[in-house]
Write a protein that holds these residues in place. Sequence first.
Motif, short mmCIF file in Angstrom:
data_model
loop_
_atom_site.label_atom_id
_atom_site.label_comp_id
_atom_site.label_asym_id
_atom_site.label_seq_id
_atom_site.Cartn_x
_atom_site.Cartn_y
_atom_site.Cartn_z
N GLY A 159 -26.07 -21.75 35.29
CA GLY A 159 -25.21 -22.86 34.81
C GLY A 159 -25.48 -23.13 33.35
N ASN A 160 -26.61 -23.02 32.63
CA ASN A 160 -27.00 -22.94 31.37
C ASN A 160 -26.61 -21.76 30.68
N ALA A 161 -26.35 -20.69 31.13
CA ALA A 161 -25.58 -19.52 30.59
C ALA A 161 -24.18 -19.98 30.40
N THR A 162 -23.35 -20.67 31.38
CA THR A 162 -21.97 -20.83 31.21
C THR A 162 -21.79 -21.77 30.10
N ALA A 163 -22.84 -22.88 30.04
CA ALA A 163 -22.82 -23.94 28.97
C ALA A 163 -22.98 -23.32 27.67
N ARG A 164 -23.90 -22.22 27.40
CA ARG A 164 -23.84 -21.38 26.10
C ARG A 164 -22.78 -20.55 25.79
N LEU A 165 -22.37 -19.91 26.95
CA LEU A 165 -21.09 -19.19 26.55
C LEU A 165 -19.87 -20.12 26.03
N ARG A 166 -19.84 -21.22 26.39
CA ARG A 166 -18.89 -22.32 25.97
C ARG A 166 -19.36 -22.70 24.44
N GLU A 177 -26.67 -39.10 28.57
CA GLU A 177 -26.98 -37.55 28.90
C GLU A 177 -27.90 -37.14 27.96
N ARG A 178 -27.93 -37.75 26.63
CA ARG A 178 -28.88 -37.23 25.76
C ARG A 178 -30.43 -37.72 26.02
N LEU A 179 -30.49 -39.09 26.65
CA LEU A 179 -31.66 -39.60 26.87
C LEU A 179 -32.33 -38.83 28.12
N LEU A 180 -31.55 -38.45 29.01
CA LEU A 180 -31.89 -37.94 30.32
C LEU A 180 -32.34 -36.47 29.93
N GLY A 181 -31.63 -35.73 28.78
CA GLY A 181 -31.72 -34.31 28.62
C GLY A 181 -30.83 -33.43 29.57
N TYR A 182 -29.58 -34.30 30.07
CA TYR A 182 -28.76 -33.79 30.93
C TYR A 182 -27.87 -33.10 30.22
N PHE A 183 -28.06 -31.99 29.27
CA PHE A 183 -27.21 -31.06 28.68
C PHE A 183 -28.04 -30.02 28.29
N THR A 184 -27.37 -28.83 28.11
CA THR A 184 -28.13 -27.59 27.95
C THR A 184 -28.31 -27.18 26.52
N LYS A 185 -29.78 -26.92 26.33
CA LYS A 185 -30.13 -26.89 25.06
C LYS A 185 -29.57 -25.59 24.31
N TYR A 186 -28.79 -25.63 23.21
CA TYR A 186 -28.16 -24.61 22.51
C TYR A 186 -26.79 -24.05 23.31
N GLY A 187 -26.37 -25.33 24.36
CA GLY A 187 -25.32 -25.00 24.82
C GLY A 187 -24.35 -26.10 24.46
N ASP A 188 -24.21 -27.24 25.46
CA ASP A 188 -23.46 -28.40 25.22
C ASP A 188 -23.97 -29.30 24.13
N GLY A 233 -25.45 -27.94 21.55
CA GLY A 233 -25.26 -27.31 20.30
C GLY A 233 -23.95 -27.70 19.65
N ALA A 234 -24.08 -28.45 18.53
CA ALA A 234 -22.83 -29.12 17.79
C ALA A 234 -23.14 -29.38 16.53
N ASP A 235 -22.41 -29.61 15.81
CA ASP A 235 -22.41 -30.10 14.44
C ASP A 235 -22.61 -31.74 14.21
N ILE A 236 -21.93 -32.27 15.25
CA ILE A 236 -22.21 -33.66 15.26
C ILE A 236 -21.72 -34.11 16.89
N HIS A 237 -22.41 -35.31 17.25
CA HIS A 237 -22.27 -35.90 18.76
C HIS A 237 -21.54 -37.16 18.42
N PRO A 238 -20.41 -37.29 18.28
CA PRO A 238 -19.51 -38.65 17.78
C PRO A 238 -19.88 -39.48 19.05
N LEU A 239 -20.42 -39.30 20.31
CA LEU A 239 -20.38 -40.37 21.10
C LEU A 239 -21.94 -40.37 21.40
N GLY A 240 -22.73 -39.71 20.58
CA GLY A 240 -24.22 -39.70 20.85
C GLY A 240 -25.04 -40.89 20.91
N ASP A 241 -24.63 -42.07 20.22
CA ASP A 241 -25.03 -43.36 20.24
C ASP A 241 -24.59 -44.19 21.37
N CYS A 242 -23.59 -43.81 22.05
CA CYS A 242 -22.84 -44.61 23.25
C CYS A 242 -23.47 -44.16 24.55
#
Length: 298
Positions: free
Chosen positions: A146-153, A176-187, A189-198
Motif C-alpha cells: 500500500g505504501n509502495a502504491t502511494a510512493r508510485l503516485r 490524517e496528519r495528526l494520526l500519521g494516516y498517510f505514507t511517508k514520502y508518498g501522499d 510528499g508534497a510541496d504544500i498541503h493546502p488542507l493541512g490545517d483543517c
Amino acid sequence: MTGDVVANDRRSAIGEEQTYAGPFITSAVELEVVRQSIRAAIRTAVADANAEGVVVAMSGGLDSTLTTALAVEAVGSENVLGLGLPCHMTDGVHVSDARTIADGMGIDFEEFQLRPLLECFAETVGRDLEPSTDDERPNERNHELGNATARLRMLTAYYAANRQSRVVLGTANRSERLLGYFTKYGDGGADIHPLGDCYKTEVRALAKQIGLPRRIITKEPTAGFWATQTDASELGARYNVIDPLLYRVVEEGRPLEEAVVGLRIDRETAAEITSRYAETEHKRTVPPTPGIAGRDRT
C-alpha cells in the motif's frame, strides 16, 4: 489552527455526519477566511518556486477535489494539472469521478495506470523481501505494498511537476496528519498541503460552502491502499468521532481520561487513536541529524 479564527463550543451537522459538539471552523464567515488563506498560500508556494502552476493527484475523493478547486481559484484552471493514478480494478469509478470533476473545472487531466508498475515492483523487489508464507505471491493487502502504491503516485506527481515546472499540492488534512494516516514520502510528499490545517470536519464544511457535488462530500473516505480499504476500518472510527477527540488531546492538551468525557467513543478506541498520534510524530517532522556539537545549522 490559529485561535483567532476558531469559535468555541458550537454544534454543527456536516454532510451525512451526525451532529456533535466541537470547536471547529464551520460558519460561513470563518470558512471564507480559511478559503482566502489557502488560496494565498498556494499562490505563494508557486511564486516562491518560480513555477508555472500546480499538479494534484486526484482520487475522486473529497480532499483531492477540494484541493483542486482551491488551486483553480488560486492560480487559474489553465495552471492546474490533475492526475488520475488508479492501481486497482475498483479505482475505475473514482478516477471517472476525478475526470468528470477535472472537465467541469476546465483543467488538464492525465490518467496513468499504476498497476503494471506495482506488479513489476512486487515481482522484482517485493518477492525477495516478503516474509515467508504459504502464498507464492505477496499479499496485496499488506501495508508495505500500500505504501509502495502511494510512493508510485508521488513519483508520478513529481515527475509531472519537474517536467512542467509545477509544484505538487498534497491533499492530506489535519486529521490524517495528526494520526500519521498517510505514507511517508508518498501522499505525505508534497510541496504544500493546502488542507493541512483543517480537520476533516472543516474540510467537509468548506467543501459544502464552495459547492462541491454532494456525492463527493459524502463519499466514504479511503486511502486507496487496496480495493476494499476505508479510513474508518483502518482507524477504528469515523472522523466525526475522531476529530473531537483529537482536538481535545492535541489542541487543548487534555489527558485521555478527560478528553473522552461526553464523546461517543469507548476508551479503548480512544487510547488506540491517541497512541497513533504519539507514535507517528516522526511522520510530521524533518528527519533528524545527530546534532554534532557546535554545528547547529537549523
